[in-house]
Design a protein around this motif. Sequence first.
Motif, mmCIF file in Angstrom:
data_model
loop_
_atom_site.group_PDB
_atom_site.id
_atom_site.type_symbol
_atom_site.label_atom_id
_atom_site.label_comp_id
_atom_site.label_asym_id
_atom_site.label_seq_id
_atom_site.Cartn_x
_atom_site.Cartn_y
_atom_site.Cartn_z
ATOM 1 N N PRO A 30 43.519 -52.762 -6.373
ATOM 2 C CA PRO A 30 44.822 -53.369 -6.425
ATOM 3 C C PRO A 30 43.963 -54.780 -6.907
ATOM 4 O O PRO A 30 43.390 -55.771 -6.296
ATOM 5 N N ARG A 31 44.765 -55.757 -8.311
ATOM 6 C CA ARG A 31 44.169 -56.823 -8.681
ATOM 7 C C ARG A 31 44.532 -58.113 -7.836
ATOM 8 O O ARG A 31 43.663 -59.180 -7.863
ATOM 9 N N ARG A 32 45.758 -58.294 -7.112
ATOM 10 C CA ARG A 32 45.899 -59.601 -6.165
ATOM 11 C C ARG A 32 45.347 -59.308 -4.559
ATOM 12 O O ARG A 32 46.188 -60.439 -4.203
ATOM 13 N N LYS A 33 44.978 -58.872 -4.573
ATOM 14 C CA LYS A 33 43.950 -58.172 -3.308
ATOM 15 C C LYS A 33 42.776 -58.627 -3.109
ATOM 16 O O LYS A 33 42.171 -58.792 -4.046
ATOM 17 N N PRO A 34 42.304 -59.480 -2.066
ATOM 18 C CA PRO A 34 41.284 -60.189 -2.317
ATOM 19 C C PRO A 34 40.301 -58.908 -1.113
ATOM 20 O O PRO A 34 40.145 -57.596 -1.158
ATOM 21 N N LEU A 35 38.586 -59.112 -2.007
ATOM 22 C CA LEU A 35 38.164 -57.579 -0.828
ATOM 23 C C LEU A 35 36.863 -58.282 -0.806
ATOM 24 O O LEU A 35 36.721 -59.763 0.110
ATOM 25 N N VAL A 36 37.163 -57.480 0.659
ATOM 26 C CA VAL A 36 36.104 -57.956 2.234
ATOM 27 C C VAL A 36 34.690 -57.927 2.096
ATOM 28 O O VAL A 36 34.738 -56.595 1.697
ATOM 29 N N ILE A 37 34.233 -58.384 2.007
ATOM 30 C CA ILE A 37 32.829 -58.077 2.377
ATOM 31 C C ILE A 37 32.029 -58.182 3.280
ATOM 32 O O ILE A 37 31.598 -59.281 4.202
ATOM 33 N N PHE A 38 31.353 -57.621 3.905
ATOM 34 C CA PHE A 38 30.947 -57.567 5.562
ATOM 35 C C PHE A 38 29.354 -57.466 4.838
ATOM 36 O O PHE A 38 28.746 -56.456 4.192
ATOM 37 N N VAL A 39 28.782 -57.996 5.644
ATOM 38 C CA VAL A 39 27.259 -58.413 5.071
ATOM 39 C C VAL A 39 26.355 -58.935 7.049
ATOM 40 O O VAL A 39 27.674 -58.714 8.448
ATOM 41 N N ARG A 40 25.001 -58.548 6.875
ATOM 42 C CA ARG A 40 24.703 -58.846 8.663
ATOM 43 C C ARG A 40 24.603 -60.148 8.925
ATOM 44 O O ARG A 40 24.677 -61.015 8.131
ATOM 45 N N GLU A 41 24.977 -60.082 10.544
ATOM 46 C CA GLU A 41 24.514 -61.253 10.996
ATOM 47 C C GLU A 41 23.592 -62.173 11.295
ATOM 48 O O GLU A 41 22.861 -60.347 11.807
ATOM 49 N N ASP A 42 23.469 -63.369 11.680
ATOM 50 C CA ASP A 42 22.215 -63.914 11.764
ATOM 51 C C ASP A 42 21.342 -63.514 13.216
ATOM 52 O O ASP A 42 22.234 -63.597 13.792
ATOM 53 N N GLY A 43 19.891 -63.258 13.133
ATOM 54 C CA GLY A 43 20.187 -63.650 14.448
ATOM 55 C C GLY A 43 19.027 -62.442 14.645
ATOM 56 O O GLY A 43 18.898 -61.083 15.538
ATOM 57 N N ALA A 44 17.961 -62.511 14.204
ATOM 58 C CA ALA A 44 16.737 -60.914 13.599
ATOM 59 C C ALA A 44 15.777 -61.479 14.924
ATOM 60 O O ALA A 44 15.938 -62.536 15.306
ATOM 61 N N GLN A 45 15.547 -60.477 15.240
ATOM 62 C CA GLN A 45 13.931 -60.609 16.837
ATOM 63 C C GLN A 45 12.764 -60.194 15.785
ATOM 64 O O GLN A 45 11.902 -60.608 16.538
ATOM 65 N N ASN A 46 12.317 -59.999 14.172
ATOM 66 C CA ASN A 46 11.430 -59.981 13.901
ATOM 67 C C ASN A 46 11.645 -60.452 12.672
ATOM 68 O O ASN A 46 12.114 -60.117 11.565
ATOM 69 N N VAL A 47 10.416 -60.620 11.778
ATOM 70 C CA VAL A 47 10.354 -60.620 10.084
ATOM 71 C C VAL A 47 11.168 -59.630 9.207
ATOM 72 O O VAL A 47 11.587 -60.168 8.334
ATOM 73 N N SER A 48 10.616 -58.804 9.765
ATOM 74 C CA SER A 48 11.635 -57.551 9.199
ATOM 75 C C SER A 48 12.481 -57.502 9.140
ATOM 76 O O SER A 48 13.531 -57.450 7.858
ATOM 77 N N ASP A 49 13.120 -57.718 10.218
ATOM 78 C CA ASP A 49 14.834 -57.440 10.367
ATOM 79 C C ASP A 49 15.159 -58.391 9.752
ATOM 80 O O ASP A 49 16.598 -58.694 9.339
ATOM 81 N N GLN A 50 14.467 -59.603 9.993
ATOM 82 C CA GLN A 50 15.115 -61.463 9.265
ATOM 83 C C GLN A 50 14.928 -61.087 7.487
ATOM 84 O O GLN A 50 15.953 -61.684 6.785
ATOM 85 N N ASN A 51 14.134 -60.014 6.779
ATOM 86 C CA ASN A 51 14.033 -60.014 5.484
ATOM 87 C C ASN A 51 15.550 -58.503 5.307
ATOM 88 O O ASN A 51 15.674 -59.056 4.131
ATOM 89 N N ASP A 52 15.745 -58.012 6.360
ATOM 90 C CA ASP A 52 16.982 -57.121 6.111
ATOM 91 C C ASP A 52 18.004 -58.375 5.724
ATOM 92 O O ASP A 52 18.816 -57.272 5.379
ATOM 93 N N ILE A 53 18.758 -59.083 7.079
ATOM 94 C CA ILE A 53 19.359 -59.855 7.127
ATOM 95 C C ILE A 53 19.601 -60.330 5.318
ATOM 96 O O ILE A 53 20.478 -60.481 5.334
ATOM 97 N N SER A 54 19.226 -61.123 5.441
ATOM 98 C CA SER A 54 18.232 -61.442 4.745
ATOM 99 C C SER A 54 18.669 -60.864 2.989
ATOM 100 O O SER A 54 20.001 -61.718 1.948
ATOM 101 N N GLN A 55 18.635 -60.285 2.830
ATOM 102 C CA GLN A 55 19.189 -59.193 1.738
ATOM 103 C C GLN A 55 20.565 -58.622 1.738
ATOM 104 O O GLN A 55 21.306 -58.558 0.396
ATOM 105 N N SER A 56 20.716 -58.433 2.625
ATOM 106 C CA SER A 56 22.031 -58.398 2.728
ATOM 107 C C SER A 56 23.134 -59.298 3.210
ATOM 108 O O SER A 56 23.827 -58.734 1.866
ATOM 109 N N GLN A 57 22.538 -60.356 3.200
ATOM 110 C CA GLN A 57 23.862 -61.802 2.871
ATOM 111 C C GLN A 57 23.781 -62.043 1.378
ATOM 112 O O GLN A 57 24.727 -62.613 0.763
ATOM 113 N N PHE A 58 22.211 -61.404 1.156
ATOM 114 C CA PHE A 58 22.086 -62.202 -0.949
ATOM 115 C C PHE A 58 22.773 -61.146 -1.885
ATOM 116 O O PHE A 58 23.889 -61.462 -2.528
ATOM 117 N N LEU A 59 23.347 -59.803 -1.004
ATOM 118 C CA LEU A 59 23.884 -58.675 -1.674
ATOM 119 C C LEU A 59 25.640 -58.942 -1.495
ATOM 120 O O LEU A 59 25.678 -58.662 -2.666
#
Lengths: 463, 171
Positions: free
Chosen positions: B74-103
Amino acid sequence: MILVGLLAAYFTLLSAGVGLTLFIFRGRRQINVLECCCLSWLFGTGLVSLLLWICGIFLSGFPLQITVTALCILVGVVGWREMHQSRSRFVVPRPNGFLEWFLTSLLLIEIGVVLFISCKHTLGWDGLLVWEIKARYAFLSGGVIPAEYYSHPGRAFSHPEYPLGIPFTELWLYLWMGEPHQFWVKTIFGVFYAVGAILLALLATRLSGRRWSGLLVAVLLPLVPFITSAPGGVIVGYADFPLSIVYLTGLGYLIVATAKDDSKALAIYGICLALLPWIKREGLILWIVLVFVGFIASWKTRKLFRFGMSLLPGLVLIAAWQVYLASVHFVGTSDFSLPALATLSETAARIGPIGRLLLVEMFAQSDWSIFWLAAAVSIFYLVCRFRNMQSIVLIGATLIPLVLYCATYLFSNWSSYTAHVTSSLPRLLMQIVPTGLLAIATVLPFGRSETVRSVKPNRSFTS
Amino acid sequence: MSFRGHIPIALHTILWAGVGCVLIFSAAPGLYRDIRSSRIGPVDPNRSIEPYFRGLTGIANGPQRLGDILDSLPRRKPLVIFVREDGAQNVSDQNDISQSQFLGMLVAYICWPREVRMIRVNSETVRQQIATVGPNSAAGMVFCGLSAPSGLGQSIHLGSGITLVPAVETP
């Protein structure tokens, strides 16, 4: 057809820039072709982006493109006529001797290499999602960014409040190519590099009085690793390198204007001041620094009125952009809180960690090699050996931005301000690299203590 | 000039020659690597967004295909985009979060001029956040770097790490 459009975009953009440059240089007997071309690029990008923004308030689509094209060509014609009436003639600088030829050849090879590497890489994160996104959306909406882009929070990640100098230069290419083409649009950053390297050589030559010194620091520019190989450098389409070049140009012409009482150099300083906040929001900090050092220099030489007049274009542009943002009800993310004494007392404890992070970054070999050490040595030279106005201005223009940039993190809204520092400080440091190289060029020739001087009269490089 | 008079000049020359040499030898290998690696192009209108999108989702010609799919909503309605929230426990997690937000940002970039809402969630809050999206208020939900919770209706797995749940119109 895309290439024809691309060439037309470059032609019209340069027409506006050449017109404005020749208008400023009217009355000069000789005009250095290289200097004219480089300034034409900087002024052309500024003028076209401003015209697109201003005319876009009233027009869109084909009428907008035609109007801006007509104005660009008109400016070009006026500038050309002024040059002919004042009987100025173009001079092509030629290197003298083996060393100058060698360094000039190296410089040209490096420019070619950077253009080549630039074409291989994609736009970086900010290059795509902060700058190009504005150009694309404007292109898809007839050359005008719709008000919804500013007022809806969903795309606040792309910083709608950031100024339009770079995006609307990209838009100009899109309008002429007929499509938002992410490969060809990157060519503007290669041109910014070429213009920056040549302007650095010209200004450093003028300030040091030795052409080899100017050419040498221009050759060293891409050897600072962050410039050519790190995210945020020249090759990924960020606004920081163009900003650094406009800052360098404004500073260089300020010193020339002060030393030689040159009103044309002061006009160029004024235009660069106006362009700084139009390229990036941090340009406002560099604007404050250039105004401060300009005030000191003008106060010493008692030329405060002319200095005050040179501030007007920048002040008008800063105010106009704020009024425009308010009129479109922009919603942005705020990375910083408003500076206040109450906040400062809470965040004073950050000073130490921020200072440590600054030092850690400056000594990061992978980003800067020993550039900052060399810049520190050149400042030591300026303090100890060259105690004159030129040194004061150069030292101020190199050190004050560092202090101000670090101070902004005292008001960072990020949950981890150290993460904010590490993610953005390297790009802020890069904005001062050409200025640091200018300081290095000034101290390279041994045993000199006067201010700006001319090289031998037959050397048109600095005319 | 005496020998002693030459010492400062010699020191000055050695100092700056050393600086120049260090800069050349530290930066030249990187530049050489950059020149040799990969080739220019492709000369493609989506030269920048396409490789990013393909790298994150594995979809070839992703921007075009995603744009076509989103056009069917439907054209007139917004698209809701869910991405991962900040709060990484380690570097690998931080990369996943960054990729989720970038996507998520890339999806928002592509779906212009449709309005978007970007919501940062973690696995514990995702259901609460979905509940805040009214049944008829969105054209669909896109989960970037997150699994779409079950029970939302038909979900379209677009590629690695990206799922679209079109909104079902209720009377």
